[in-house]
Design an enzyme around this catalytic site. Structure first.
Site, PDB file in Angstrom:
ATOM      1  N   GLU A 525       0.784  -1.211   0.067  1.00 59.16           N
ATOM      2  CA  GLU A 525      -0.216  -0.107   0.008  1.00 59.16           C
ATOM      3  C   GLU A 525       0.763   1.286   0.100  1.00 59.16           C
ATOM      4  O   GLU A 525       0.410   2.116  -0.534  1.00 59.16           O
ATOM      5  CB  GLU A 525      -0.830   0.020   1.115  1.00 59.16           C
ATOM      6  CG  GLU A 525      -2.081  -0.899   1.031  1.00 59.16           C
ATOM      7  CD  GLU A 525      -1.788  -2.495   1.259  1.00 59.16           C
ATOM      8  OE1 GLU A 525      -0.783  -2.541   1.793  1.00 59.16           O
ATOM      9  OE2 GLU A 525      -2.494  -3.173   1.032  1.00 59.16           O
ATOM     10  N   ASP A 550      -9.420  -0.443   5.646  1.00 58.95           N
ATOM     11  CA  ASP A 550      -8.523  -0.958   6.829  1.00 58.95           C
ATOM     12  C   ASP A 550      -7.148  -0.936   6.609  1.00 58.95           C
ATOM     13  O   ASP A 550      -6.333  -0.860   7.475  1.00 58.95           O
ATOM     14  CB  ASP A 550      -9.128  -2.277   7.418  1.00 58.95           C
ATOM     15  CG  ASP A 550     -10.628  -2.228   7.756  1.00 58.95           C
ATOM     16  OD1 ASP A 550     -10.634  -1.792   9.160  1.00 58.95           O
ATOM     17  OD2 ASP A 550     -11.742  -2.375   7.082  1.00 58.95           O
ATOM     18  N   HIS A 592     -12.534  -5.629   7.940  1.00 57.06           N
ATOM     19  CA  HIS A 592     -13.341  -5.400   6.724  1.00 57.06           C
ATOM     20  C   HIS A 592     -14.456  -4.555   7.091  1.00 57.06           C
ATOM     21  O   HIS A 592     -15.373  -4.550   6.435  1.00 57.06           O
ATOM     22  CB  HIS A 592     -13.647  -6.588   5.996  1.00 57.06           C
ATOM     23  CG  HIS A 592     -12.606  -7.445   5.325  1.00 57.06           C
ATOM     24  ND1 HIS A 592     -11.946  -8.427   6.233  1.00 57.06           N
ATOM     25  CD2 HIS A 592     -12.270  -7.487   4.114  1.00 57.06           C
ATOM     26  CE1 HIS A 592     -10.799  -8.874   5.374  1.00 57.06           C
ATOM     27  NE2 HIS A 592     -11.119  -8.337   4.180  1.00 57.06           N
TER      28      HIS A 592
END
Ligand SMILES: Cc1ncc(C[n+]2csc(CCOP(=O)(O)OP(=O)(O)O)c2C)c(N)n1
Ligand SMILES: [Mg+2]
Length: 803
Positions: A525, A550, A592
């Site tokens: 990420e 998340d 999630h």
């Protein structure tokens, strides 16, 4: 006489000598700046200094290989490089050290960053792009170690896109992708995860990135044996080395004091990266720190005598000087003369920078003194004010803070009195404050004509026979239109390419627009974010996809420290209009169904944070953002892709305005403020409340940053006199942020008849089971009962207690 060294090109001895002596002068100038810079700190004129001494010679070699259109993403040691490309003068170096707020004097950051944090001006006054192909570019530095790495990846990847994607107007940004992104990093900072993530990603992507590791064996006081396996970064990176069968890196090792070898190394690296787009790592070893790490602390505390002696001998400037003499480019005497001239130049430059920095403030000091005297004369606290005035008058080079403290403290002594002198003092304080405050606070967001807030709403339109479809279709068809309209737009992330994202909002678009524009990435990420930042800094319009909200925490450092601060830390001279797309809020389990909106709001001032309640709104935000020039985070509702929404017929055109709230149900009894997935529950609860005679008004804030720029919420409260803010963040999270705005900025307390409240999730993360959300986040019943309770308290007769 023709010579063959050190470049392969044959140039005349005289030409080469000229170049060598020019380099010598830059090396000496840079060193002298470091030496004098340290003195400025020790004498108290500057607060802190971190300098490039001991790293001069490799930076001269880097500068030779650096071409117009190229980009640097580096760190605080690179002053010599900046001087060599003509982007940093002696005066500017000292202005940076003093923290001069004038962008004219201190073009790197207008005093917003410590000295040693470099950057170039890539935008015109109006915020539009300069022609980056006509200049050498440096992305603006950031202090966290290795934070330059994710961005570096994107800067390099932009060349790949420009080389491989047709139809982009590249005139200001690229010549067929021939530009290199040059990174620099300290040896110890290679311990950071960002370094490894970037190295791997660049190897996978095969982008023209040349990363130099300046290796001086230390990271402040900590030796390489605590930092790096085998104490040797190029040794342990050997597995990345490309070979006949596999693409990978070219890895070059060179000593940092060896001018000739360095020039060869950088020339070779440039050839490889520009030509084949293979990344290159240059491990520059045997560098030193003549003055230690920075002005705080002394290296004698952690380096032994042997090491210090070695550093004196292998100081790159000392070695370069020896080489210049040995190779007959100059003599000892000549160099001494050059040294003397440069010493004077640096001293003069330093003095000029100090005068330029201090003069405007001295002028203000002089302006204030008679105003204070007059005020004192008219006051019963004359002595106290005169004493403050005299202290200010004694300060030789006052800073703004000292001047304003004196003025404001004096005003405090005038409470209760009225006089012309007092009025003049007040005017002076107000004028000076408004004059200087923007020097510290401007440009957090774009101040150009195409900033996101100036883009007007366009409503979706529908044909008479419009169908209701799965909401993901609306996103998909809108992205299709976006990619068709903006050839410079592209999207990438985990599972974004081949399957068209995990919720198929991009279904079929890779086939249509190619794998450079709709791309899968590795699971990483921070560098997905970095790819976006770097590409956005080179004129592309990237959309970086983070699979779930998340997981944005992995990218949060890069968003907060780099993306969110870019406009601010360059005072509007650089921008990265990156769109970050993700999905979140309630679904299932801790990872999630997160909705950490307060945390994001707190860390991301500088980025717009948008929380659409459905996919039409989300698509409208993308359309708005692409017309603007600012970064934003868009959070789609994870549980909304399969819900039905009506299919608009103006894809690519409808726009959701930023910072504007929407009233989605009118009512007279209480104002309910919410956003995102929670809104559907609020609507349900409001329907149930109608049955018991409570008419709630519902407002969707739609964007958290900025929040309700038109102050519409208070208008609703004027009517209802009651307020409940509902979300699924923790208590005191985004709901508290919203409440603060409504009470403090919008002054809603004036109209409230009941205690303003928030209803949030529990303070723990959401539990997984099918009823996990029910017990972790606000439910329709929770919302109903909370509101009913407020109404009961205000009118128990009409709304008798529930229990
Ligand atoms: C994330 C982070 N942690 C700690 C620091 C404090 N810090 C500043 S420089 C530095 C050492 C860096 O050493 P190295 O990468 O070898 O670069 P050098 O200064 O030796 O050139 C540290 C720990 C920081 N800036 N950022
Ligand atoms: Mg180091």
């Amino acid at each position: 006489m023709q010579i063959e060294t050190p470049t392969k090109k044959s140039i005349s001895f005289e030409d080469f000598k000229t170049e060598v002596l020019k380099d010598y002068k830059i090396a000496v100038t840079s060193r002298e700046c470091s030496l004098l810079g340290r003195r400025e700190v020790l004498t108290g004129k500057a607060k802190f200094g971190i300098f490039g001494d001991g790293k001069e010679i490799p930076q001269l070699a880097l500068a030779k290989a650096f071409k117009n259109g190229d980009f640097r993403s580096g760190y605080y040691r690179d002053q010599t490089f900046m001087m060599a490309i003509g982007a940093l003068s002696i005066e500017e170096f000292f202005a940076g050290l003093y923290g001069d707020n004038s962008i004219k004097n201190e073009p790197m950051s207008a005093g917003r960053q410590m000295g040693g944090h470099f950057g170039t001006h890539n935008l015109n006054e109006d915020g539009t792009w300069k022609n980056l192909m006509l200049q050498k570019n440096s992305s603006a530095d950031t202090s966290p170690t290795a934070s330059q790495m994710p961005r570096l990846l994107g800067l390099a990847q932009a060349s790949k896109i420009y080389r491989n994607v047709d139809g982009i107007n590249a005139e200001k940004f690229s010549d067929n992708g021939n530009e290199i992104a040059w990174g620099t990093i300290g040896n110890a900072s290679t311990s950071e995860g960002h370094f490894w993530e970037t190295i791997n990603a660049a190897g996978v992507l095969q982008v023209p990135m040349v990363i130099s590791v300046w290796d001086d064996e230390y990271g402040i006081s900590v030796h390489a044996r605590h930092q790096t396996t085998k104490e040797n970064i190029s040794e342990i990176l050997k597995g990345f080395q490309r070979d006949e069968e596999n693409k990978g890196y070219e890895i070059i090792v060179v000593n940092g004091w060896d001018y000739a070898a360095l020039i060869d190394a950088y020339e070779k690296a440039a050839e490889i990266a520009r030509g084949s787009h293979a990344p290159v790592l240059i491990h520059v070893r045997e560098l030193t720190q003549p003055q230690g790490h920075s002005t705080s602390g002394s290296q004698e505390r952690y380096k032994n005598e042997d090491r210090l002696n070695w550093e004196r001998e292998f100081d790159c400037n000392v070695k370069f000087r020896e080489w210049v003499i040995q190779n007959n480019f100059s003599t000892q005497e000549e160099l001494e003369k050059i040294d003397q001239v440069i010493k004077k130049q640096v001293k003069d430059g330093k003095k000029a920078a100090w005068i330029a920095y201090t003069q405007p403030m001295v002028k203000k000091q002089k302006e204030l003194l008679p105003i204070l005297e007059n005020a004192a004369d008219s006051s019963s606290k004359k002595d106290a004010i005169l004493s403050l005035k005299n202290i200010l008058a004694e300060i030789k080079d006052p800073i703004r803070k000292e001047i304003l403290i004196t003025a404001r403290k004096s005003l405090h002594y005038l409470i209760g009195s009225e006089s012309d002198a007092k009025t003049r003092l007040i005017d002076w304080i107000d004028t000076y404050t408004s004059e200087v405050q923007s020097e510290y606070s401007s440009n957090l967001y774009s101040e150009s004509n195409c900033n996101a807030l100036s883009i007007k709403e366009v409503k979706p339109t529908y044909s008479n026979e419009a169908r209701a479809v799965d909401a993901r279709i609306i996103l998909r068809d809108n992205f299709d239109k976006i990619f068709e309209t903006y050839p410079e737009s592209l999207i990438f992330g985990e599972d974004t390419g081949k399957i068209g994202d995990v919720n198929q909002g991009l279904e079929g678009l890779q086939n249509k627009y190619g794998s450079h524009r709709v791309a899968d990435t590795g699971i990483r990420e921070a560098t997905i974010l970095g790819q976006g930042i770097g590409m956005a800094m080179r004129g592309l319009r990237p959309i970086a996809e983070i699979q779930y909200l998340d997981y944005i925490l992995y990218a949060l450092q890069t968003m907060s420290d780099d993306l969110a601060t870019l406009q601010y830390r360059t005072k509007g001279k650089q921008k990265a209009p990156l769109i970050v797309r993700t999905r979140g809020h309630r679904l299932e389990g801790i990872w999630h169904s997160g909705s950490p909106m307060g945390a994001l709001v707190h860390l991301l001032h500088g980025i717009h944070i948008l929380v659409p309640r459905n996919m039409t709104k989300a698509a409208g935000f993308y359309n708005t953002l692409l017309e603007g020039d600012e970064p934003a985070l868009v959070i789609e509702c994870l549980n909304g892709y399969r819900l039905k929404e009506k299919l608009p017929n103006n894809f690519g055109e409808f726009k959701t305005p930023i910072g504007v709230v929407e009233t989605i149900k009118e009512g007279t009894d209480i104002t309910l403020v919410s956003y995102g997935s929670t809104l559907r529950l609020v609507e349900e609860a409001a329907r149930d409340l109608e049955e018991v005679g409570i008419h709630a008004e519902i407002i969707d804030v739609q964007s958290l940053l900025p929040l309700d720029i038109n102050k519409d919420i208070v208008k609703s409260i004027e009517k209802t006199n009651r307020l409940l803010v509902i979300d699924e963040d923790v208590p005191g999270g985004a709901s508290a942020y919203i409440l603060q705005n409504i009470l403090e900025v919008q002054n809603a307390y004036l109209y409230l008849d009941s205690k303003p409240q928030t209803l949030t999730a529990k303070e723990h993360r959401p539990s997984y089971g099918t009823d996990g959300d029910y017990f972790s986040k606000p439910s329709t019943e929770d919302i109903f009962e909370k509101i009913y309770g407020i109404m009961n308290e205000s009118n128990p007769e009409q709304y008798p207690a529930l229990k």
